[in-house]
Design a protein around this motif. Sequence first.
Motif, PDB file in Angstrom:
ATOM      1  N   SER A  99      33.195  51.929  47.354  1.00 51.99           N
ATOM      2  CA  SER A  99      34.130  53.092  48.023  1.00 51.99           C
ATOM      3  C   SER A  99      33.908  54.245  47.728  1.00 51.99           C
ATOM      4  CB  SER A  99      35.744  52.383  47.079  1.00 51.99           C
ATOM      5  OG  SER A  99      35.651  53.105  45.943  1.00 51.99           O
ATOM      6  N   VAL A 100      34.314  54.580  48.433  1.00 54.55           N
ATOM      7  CA  VAL A 100      34.361  56.454  48.308  1.00 54.55           C
ATOM      8  C   VAL A 100      34.727  56.997  47.326  1.00 54.55           C
ATOM      9  CG1 VAL A 100      34.773  58.611  49.359  1.00 54.55           C
ATOM     10  CG2 VAL A 100      34.299  56.610  51.039  1.00 54.55           C
TER      11      VAL A 100
ATOM     12  N   GLU B 119      37.160  44.285  59.346  1.00 55.90           N
ATOM     13  CA  GLU B 119      38.273  43.920  61.160  1.00 55.90           C
ATOM     14  C   GLU B 119      37.547  42.865  61.564  1.00 55.90           C
ATOM     15  OE1 GLU B 119      40.001  46.799  63.989  1.00 55.90           O
ATOM     16  OE2 GLU B 119      40.022  47.429  62.688  1.00 55.90           O
TER      17      GLU B 119
ATOM     18  N   ALA C 121      31.767  53.347  53.637  1.00 59.65           N
ATOM     19  CA  ALA C 121      33.490  52.840  53.497  1.00 59.65           C
ATOM     20  C   ALA C 121      33.811  52.438  54.684  1.00 59.65           C
ATOM     21  CB  ALA C 121      33.715  53.428  53.296  1.00 59.65           C
ATOM     22  N   PHE C 122      33.481  53.157  55.741  1.00 59.77           N
ATOM     23  CA  PHE C 122      33.912  53.161  57.529  1.00 59.77           C
ATOM     24  C   PHE C 122      33.254  52.193  57.714  1.00 59.77           C
ATOM     25  CE2 PHE C 122      33.886  53.640  61.534  1.00 59.77           C
ATOM     26  CZ  PHE C 122      35.017  54.015  62.789  1.00 59.77           C
ATOM     27  N   GLU C 123      31.994  52.085  57.703  1.00 63.86           N
ATOM     28  CA  GLU C 123      31.375  50.188  57.990  1.00 63.86           C
ATOM     29  C   GLU C 123      31.962  49.285  57.765  1.00 63.86           C
ATOM     30  OE1 GLU C 123      27.391  52.008  57.309  1.00 63.86           O
ATOM     31  OE2 GLU C 123      27.239  52.514  59.622  1.00 63.86           O
ATOM     32  N   ARG C 124      31.748  49.450  56.849  1.00 67.33           N
ATOM     33  CA  ARG C 124      32.720  47.997  55.421  1.00 67.33           C
ATOM     34  C   ARG C 124      34.237  47.745  56.148  1.00 67.33           C
ATOM     35  NH1 ARG C 124      31.833  43.625  51.848  1.00 67.33           N
ATOM     36  NH2 ARG C 124      33.711  43.790  50.801  1.00 67.33           N
ATOM     37  N   GLU C 125      35.299  48.605  56.274  1.00 67.21           N
ATOM     38  CA  GLU C 125      36.077  48.413  57.095  1.00 67.21           C
ATOM     39  C   GLU C 125      36.580  47.640  58.154  1.00 67.21           C
ATOM     40  OE1 GLU C 125      38.976  47.884  55.248  1.00 67.21           O
ATOM     41  OE2 GLU C 125      38.553  48.992  53.907  1.00 67.21           O
ATOM     42  N   ILE C 126      35.064  48.377  59.447  1.00 68.33           N
ATOM     43  CA  ILE C 126      34.917  47.826  60.971  1.00 68.33           C
ATOM     44  C   ILE C 126      34.837  46.743  60.181  1.00 68.33           C
ATOM     45  CG2 ILE C 126      33.738  48.128  62.345  1.00 68.33           C
ATOM     46  CD1 ILE C 126      35.993  50.190  62.204  1.00 68.33           C
TER      47      ILE C 126
ATOM     48  N   SER D 125      30.917  58.208  52.959  1.00 70.15           N
ATOM     49  CA  SER D 125      32.705  58.207  53.605  1.00 70.15           C
ATOM     50  C   SER D 125      32.413  56.774  55.051  1.00 70.15           C
ATOM     51  CB  SER D 125      33.257  59.046  54.202  1.00 70.15           C
ATOM     52  OG  SER D 125      34.033  60.231  53.444  1.00 70.15           O
ATOM     53  N   VAL D 126      30.899  57.697  54.910  1.00 73.57           N
ATOM     54  CA  VAL D 126      30.511  56.646  56.824  1.00 73.57           C
ATOM     55  C   VAL D 126      30.678  55.064  55.892  1.00 73.57           C
ATOM     56  CG1 VAL D 126      28.524  56.177  57.482  1.00 73.57           C
ATOM     57  CG2 VAL D 126      29.799  58.570  57.732  1.00 73.57           C
TER      58      VAL D 126
END
Length: 188
Positions: free
Chosen positions: A72-73, A124, A116-121, A113-114
């Motif tokens: 995580s960030v 989802e 963490a974003f990829e992991r969240e996507i 940040s990227v």
Amino acid sequence: MIVGYARTSTTEQEAGLSAQLRDLEAAGCDKVFREQVSSVDREARRELEAAIDYVRDGDTLIVTKLDRLARSVPHLLEVIDGLKAKGATLRILAMDIDTGTPTGKLMVSVLGSVAAFEREIMLERQREGIAKAKAEGKYKGRKPTAQAKSEEVLRLLGEGHGATEVAKLTCIARASVYRIKNGGDAAR
């Protein structure tokens, strides 16, 4: 001093750990900390903590890839802040990033940040796929482990073993032992 840190998520990933150790040695690491533990379990990452404790003013902590260090960030920034407080920097080999430079600091924050974003996507999409499969009646979930061990549990109980001991021997929860013993739903 150049300090390396290598990590794989499981003990089965020997090739990945070997590759990291090879790259860290090639980068000139004087000392390497290594572990095989999930990045999600921050409490168990003792070698990362040891590596951060070990570095001193002017040292560099090197990892082969960003995902080997932090998931995580906030955790990434915590590690960087801890190194900065000790006068040390972070270098990520795969990206040729060094937090000893202003550009390196910016890039690590952006890339974290990227990631963490990829992991969240990904999570989802996984949730959406499971919901769709459930709606179509195709999703069964994981196979219940306690149910598969009910014969062994009943045999051990019949031999006089206590519920706690049976749970440890069969690697299931004690509550599952009682459900099996009482003839309840062992699948829980």
